[in-house]
Design a protein around this motif. Structure first.
Motif, PDB file in Angstrom:
ATOM      1  N   TYR A  75      38.082  48.896  40.524  1.00 51.91           N
ATOM      2  CA  TYR A  75      39.324  50.151  40.678  1.00 51.91           C
ATOM      3  C   TYR A  75      38.163  50.983  41.246  1.00 51.91           C
ATOM      4  N   THR A  76      37.027  51.472  40.253  1.00 50.11           N
ATOM      5  CA  THR A  76      36.415  52.757  41.030  1.00 50.11           C
ATOM      6  C   THR A  76      35.663  52.530  42.294  1.00 50.11           C
ATOM      7  N   ASN A  77      35.014  51.507  42.442  1.00 53.76           N
ATOM      8  CA  ASN A  77      34.926  51.113  43.915  1.00 53.76           C
ATOM      9  C   ASN A  77      35.916  51.648  45.248  1.00 53.76           C
ATOM     10  N   ARG A  78      37.191  50.883  44.612  1.00 55.07           N
ATOM     11  CA  ARG A  78      38.212  51.668  46.408  1.00 55.07           C
ATOM     12  C   ARG A  78      38.849  52.407  45.684  1.00 55.07           C
ATOM     13  N   PHE A  79      39.483  52.671  44.550  1.00 53.99           N
ATOM     14  CA  PHE A  79      40.382  53.854  43.652  1.00 53.99           C
ATOM     15  C   PHE A  79      39.736  55.274  43.406  1.00 53.99           C
ATOM     16  N   GLY A  80      39.116  54.583  42.463  1.00 52.31           N
ATOM     17  CA  GLY A  80      37.675  55.795  41.642  1.00 52.31           C
ATOM     18  C   GLY A  80      37.700  57.262  42.134  1.00 52.31           C
ATOM     19  N   LEU A  81      38.365  58.418  41.296  1.00 60.47           N
ATOM     20  CA  LEU A  81      37.356  59.270  41.971  1.00 60.47           C
ATOM     21  C   LEU A  81      36.970  59.807  40.369  1.00 60.47           C
ATOM     22  N   ILE A  82      36.026  61.470  40.613  1.00 64.48           N
ATOM     23  CA  ILE A  82      36.199  61.690  39.663  1.00 64.48           C
ATOM     24  C   ILE A  82      36.962  63.037  39.275  1.00 64.48           C
ATOM     25  N   ARG A  83      37.787  61.602  38.232  1.00 69.04           N
ATOM     26  CA  ARG A  83      38.864  63.299  38.181  1.00 69.04           C
ATOM     27  C   ARG A  83      39.259  62.828  36.839  1.00 69.04           C
ATOM     28  N   ALA A  84      40.884  63.716  35.978  1.00 74.87           N
ATOM     29  CA  ALA A  84      40.720  63.872  34.447  1.00 74.87           C
ATOM     30  C   ALA A  84      41.157  62.274  34.041  1.00 74.87           C
ATOM     31  N   LYS A  85      42.101  61.555  35.216  1.00 71.21           N
ATOM     32  CA  LYS A  85      42.746  60.130  34.654  1.00 71.21           C
ATOM     33  C   LYS A  85      41.760  59.039  34.849  1.00 71.21           C
ATOM     34  N   ASP A  86      40.984  59.072  35.804  1.00 69.19           N
ATOM     35  CA  ASP A  86      39.766  57.980  35.651  1.00 69.19           C
ATOM     36  C   ASP A  86      38.777  58.227  34.720  1.00 69.19           C
ATOM     37  N   ARG A 143      47.184  48.653  48.500  1.00 68.95           N
ATOM     38  CA  ARG A 143      48.388  48.367  48.158  1.00 68.95           C
ATOM     39  C   ARG A 143      48.788  47.397  47.415  1.00 68.95           C
ATOM     40  N   PHE A 144      48.103  46.729  48.439  1.00 67.89           N
ATOM     41  CA  PHE A 144      48.972  45.112  47.796  1.00 67.89           C
ATOM     42  C   PHE A 144      47.664  44.375  46.805  1.00 67.89           C
ATOM     43  N   ALA A 145      46.147  44.510  47.085  1.00 69.08           N
ATOM     44  CA  ALA A 145      44.967  44.140  46.439  1.00 69.08           C
ATOM     45  C   ALA A 145      45.114  44.947  45.033  1.00 69.08           C
ATOM     46  N   PHE A 189      43.727  34.663  46.994  1.00 72.41           N
ATOM     47  CA  PHE A 189      43.764  35.439  47.503  1.00 72.41           C
ATOM     48  C   PHE A 189      43.022  36.722  48.410  1.00 72.41           C
ATOM     49  N   ARG A 190      41.851  35.396  48.563  1.00 68.79           N
ATOM     50  CA  ARG A 190      40.758  35.547  49.539  1.00 68.79           C
ATOM     51  C   ARG A 190      40.673  37.214  50.231  1.00 68.79           C
ATOM     52  N   LYS A 191      40.854  35.911  51.346  1.00 70.12           N
ATOM     53  CA  LYS A 191      41.846  37.265  52.534  1.00 70.12           C
ATOM     54  C   LYS A 191      42.002  37.901  52.236  1.00 70.12           C
ATOM     55  N   ARG A 192      43.335  38.247  52.074  1.00 72.55           N
ATOM     56  CA  ARG A 192      43.637  39.592  51.672  1.00 72.55           C
ATOM     57  C   ARG A 192      43.194  40.282  51.062  1.00 72.55           C
ATOM     58  N   ILE A 193      42.636  39.751  49.749  1.00 68.50           N
ATOM     59  CA  ILE A 193      41.265  41.029  49.447  1.00 68.50           C
ATOM     60  C   ILE A 193      40.606  41.679  50.137  1.00 68.50           C
ATOM     61  N   GLN A 194      39.889  40.558  50.851  1.00 67.09           N
ATOM     62  CA  GLN A 194      38.864  41.014  52.080  1.00 67.09           C
ATOM     63  C   GLN A 194      39.481  41.915  52.589  1.00 67.09           C
ATOM     64  N   SER A 264      35.426  41.631  50.559  1.00 76.53           N
ATOM     65  CA  SER A 264      36.760  41.178  49.407  1.00 76.53           C
ATOM     66  C   SER A 264      35.206  41.383  47.882  1.00 76.53           C
ATOM     67  N   GLY A 265      34.100  41.273  48.373  1.00 75.67           N
ATOM     68  CA  GLY A 265      33.005  41.948  46.584  1.00 75.67           C
ATOM     69  C   GLY A 265      33.448  40.419  45.992  1.00 75.67           C
ATOM     70  N   LEU A 266      34.674  39.064  46.166  1.00 82.72           N
ATOM     71  CA  LEU A 266      34.343  38.798  45.219  1.00 82.72           C
ATOM     72  C   LEU A 266      33.021  37.226  45.331  1.00 82.72           C
ATOM     73  N   THR A 267      32.066  37.265  45.893  1.00 83.42           N
ATOM     74  CA  THR A 267      31.479  36.131  45.624  1.00 83.42           C
ATOM     75  C   THR A 267      30.088  36.892  44.996  1.00 83.42           C
ATOM     76  N   MET A 268      30.352  38.684  45.674  1.00 82.80           N
ATOM     77  CA  MET A 268      29.202  39.004  45.100  1.00 82.80           C
ATOM     78  C   MET A 268      29.304  39.523  42.853  1.00 82.80           C
ATOM     79  N   THR A 269      30.195  39.070  43.599  1.00 79.57           N
ATOM     80  CA  THR A 269      30.521  39.338  41.497  1.00 79.57           C
ATOM     81  C   THR A 269      30.550  37.811  40.919  1.00 79.57           C
ATOM     82  N   VAL A 270      30.416  37.008  41.986  1.00 79.81           N
ATOM     83  CA  VAL A 270      30.499  35.440  40.979  1.00 79.81           C
ATOM     84  C   VAL A 270      28.882  35.505  41.070  1.00 79.81           C
ATOM     85  N   ALA A 271      27.883  35.775  41.859  1.00 79.43           N
ATOM     86  CA  ALA A 271      26.786  35.494  41.977  1.00 79.43           C
ATOM     87  C   ALA A 271      25.853  36.701  40.826  1.00 79.43           C
ATOM     88  N   HIS A 272      26.541  37.582  40.681  1.00 78.86           N
ATOM     89  CA  HIS A 272      25.937  38.402  39.730  1.00 78.86           C
ATOM     90  C   HIS A 272      26.301  38.316  37.847  1.00 78.86           C
TER      91      HIS A 272
END
Length: 386
Positions: A75-86, A143-145, A189-194, A264-272
């Protein structure tokens, strides 16, 4: 107030870099503590080995914390900013995660409901963040992601809540389903997430920092072995094992990763996940080797299983390698061969003193120099570009 809470994020794919904020590093602390605590659950031995149930608990609970951490990081990577709600959601999740970490100290049956309540709250909180991001101005793929991740988190939260009211084996089945749903449902949904891809420089840095802190926990584990009053020649050898693992990870992450694209970052997530799982087992194996009455063949199996997880994660990151390195298949062949040879030698010499200590250090050191050779000799032009 509307302008402060919701932003125009349509240009995020044009950003070369996304800085890691200190609040994210602060958030990591409770998760690293929890994951290190989980690794202690496999330190209890019975009749010279560790019960299978302990390994299952270790795997599942590590996956729980890692999944919560990964979704927040996504979430932070895609949409997060330094703002109150985050910042509010980040600190709120951290607060709940502390209670989840505390629950690990009790018998899982006695704290099962507490674990599920904490997981449900964390999943709902993360789901809300994704759904609230729909109020930002974002591209269609983003928006889909956001809808996908938010929905998956909500489904997993409902399953965790259902586990509280279930009885018998059904409650454990629902609990495991909740965790696996959160982990696996994005895969189809990997292709659409990418198309909505994560910012690779930011994501790589986040996973690297988490892994480095995990290495720190492994170093702390050595303090349970080292004794200043009774110095032993194995101490530097054990240290070399961890340094070689770290050196290999550092070389791969800082020199051989191509950080100029979105994916998509999914492979990096599994790898780590595999890397962190392996590090926890390495830590456990080192402590067991020094302190616990464990059967020799079991210690060898545990250590080499830990190496297999760690290096499997490393090999998965080849997808994100520098373009001059991605096509290099050498590591996929060489590393398994080294691990197999190491296991065979260790197994046939298992009754000799310090076999595991020596084979572990030699194996990790050899693999480090394989990576070093590829970096320095086979792709010297990468060094020039750095």
């Amino acid at each position: 107030m509307e302008e402060q809470l919701f932003e125009d994020l349509t240009d995020r794919h044009e950003q070369d870099k996304k800085a890691v904020d200190l609040s994210e590093l602060f958030y990591d602390l409770v998760f690293v503590y929890a994951i290190s605590q989980i690794s202690h659950t496999i330190l209890y031995t019975e009749n010279g080995d560790i019960p299978l149930l302990n390994f299952i608990k270790y795997f599942i609970m590590t996956l729980v914390f890692y999944t919560v951490w990964s979704y927040q990081t996504t979430y932070t990577n895609r949409f997060g900013l330094i703002r109150a709600k985050d910042l509010f959601f980040l600190l709120f999740n951290m607060f709940i995660a502390i209670f989840l970490a505390i629950s690990l100290k009790g018998d899982i049956r006695s704290v099962f409901d507490s674990i599920n309540v904490c997981i449900a709250i964390l999943f709902i909180s993360t789901s809300l963040q994704f759904f609230l991001s729909l109020k930002d101005k974002i591209l269609a793929h983003d928006r889909f992601a956001a809808k996908l991740f938010g929905t998956i988190m909500l489904i997993s939260a409902c399953l965790a809540i259902a586990a509280i009211f279930a009885t018998g084996p059904f409650m454990y089945g629902l609990f495991i389903t909740a965790i696996l749903s959160a982990s696996l449902l994005p895969m189809p949904f990997r292709k659409r997430i990418q198309l909505s891809g994560v910012n690779i420089p930011h994501m790589a840095e986040r996973y690297s920092l988490l892994t480095i802190i995990m290495f720190g926990e492994a170093i702390i584990g050595l303090t349970e072995i080292f004794d200043i009053k009774h110095l032993h020649f194995t101490y530097p050898i054990l240290f070399i094992t961890l340094i070689s693992l770290f050196g290999t990870y550092w070389l791969k992450s800082n020199r051989l990763i191509q950080k100029e694209n979105y994916s998509s970052g999914l492979t990096m997530t599994v790898a780590h996940f595999l890397i962190i799982l392996g590090l926890g087992m390495v830590n456990a194996s080192l402590v067991l080797n020094a302190e616990e009455p464990v059967e020799d063949s079991f210690k060898i199996q545990l250590m080499h299983a830990a190496f297999a997880f760690f290096y499997a994660g490393m090999l998965l990151t080849l997808q994100y390698s520098h373009e001059k390195f991605t096509s290099d298949r050498t590591l996929r062949i060489v590393i398994p061969i080294i691990l197999i040879i190491s296991f065979i030698i260790a197994y046939f010499t298992r009754h000799m003193p310090y076999t595991l200590t020596l084979t572990g250090a030699v194996t990790t050191t050899v693999i480090f120099f394989v990576y070093f050779y590829i970096y320095k000799k086979k792709h010297p032009d990468i060094e020039k570009e750095d």
